[in-house]
Design a protein around this motif. Structure first.
Motif, PDB file in Angstrom:
ATOM      1  N   PHE A 190       0.803  -1.218   0.000  1.00 22.02           N
ATOM      2  CA  PHE A 190       0.000   0.000   0.000  1.00 22.02           C
ATOM      3  C   PHE A 190       0.837   1.271   0.000  1.00 22.02           C
ATOM      4  CE2 PHE A 190       0.465  -0.888   4.520  1.00 22.02           C
ATOM      5  CZ  PHE A 190       0.747   0.358   5.045  1.00 22.02           C
ATOM      6  N   TYR A 236       1.817   6.529  -1.790  1.00 19.77           N
ATOM      7  CA  TYR A 236       0.980   5.347  -1.956  1.00 19.77           C
ATOM      8  C   TYR A 236       1.481   4.483  -3.114  1.00 19.77           C
ATOM      9  CZ  TYR A 236      -2.434   7.131   1.337  1.00 19.77           C
ATOM     10  OH  TYR A 236      -3.056   7.575   2.473  1.00 19.77           O
ATOM     11  N   ALA A 269      -6.141  -5.455   2.684  1.00 19.84           N
ATOM     12  CA  ALA A 269      -6.221  -4.136   2.048  1.00 19.84           C
ATOM     13  C   ALA A 269      -7.327  -3.279   2.660  1.00 19.84           C
ATOM     14  CB  ALA A 269      -6.440  -4.292   0.553  1.00 19.84           C
ATOM     15  N   VAL A 271      -6.391  -0.407   5.190  1.00 22.17           N
ATOM     16  CA  VAL A 271      -5.735   0.826   4.761  1.00 22.17           C
ATOM     17  C   VAL A 271      -6.791   1.822   4.317  1.00 22.17           C
ATOM     18  CG1 VAL A 271      -4.110   1.844   3.144  1.00 22.17           C
ATOM     19  CG2 VAL A 271      -3.720  -0.467   4.027  1.00 22.17           C
TER      20      VAL A 271
END
Length: 86
Positions: free
Chosen positions: A2, A45, A72, A75
């Motif tokens: 990420f 990012y 994920a 995040v």
């Protein structure tokens, strides 16, 4: 993945600019010895494309690191709130 962290070490060199691209915008960051005063770092990012341009003399010391999470969904992108202009 990420995010990415790149640490730039203050080594004598010329060239080696860092180029970041995202959503059609491109930003160029100078990494020349004159631009670096001590250890510098950038973080961004994973969806930001990045590359280092050729070093024309000397050596550029970098320490890249990728950040990974097992999920994920953990995040969350947070953008700073803009203050209304007076």
């Amino acid at each position: 993945m990420f995010g990415t962290l790149i640490v730039l070490l203050p080594c004598p060199h010329a060239g080696g600019d860092l180029v970041l691209r995202h959503n059609g915008e491109e930003r160029n960051f100078s990494t020349t010895s004159k631009a670096l005063r001590g250890v510098q770092w950038l973080t961004f990012y994973a969806d930001v494309e990045h590359k280092l341009r050729a070093v024309t003399s000397g050596s550029l010391g970098t320490a890249p690191s990728s950040y990974i999470t097992s999920s994920a969904s953990r995040v969350t992108r947070r953008f700073p709130r803009r203050r209304p202009r007076p």
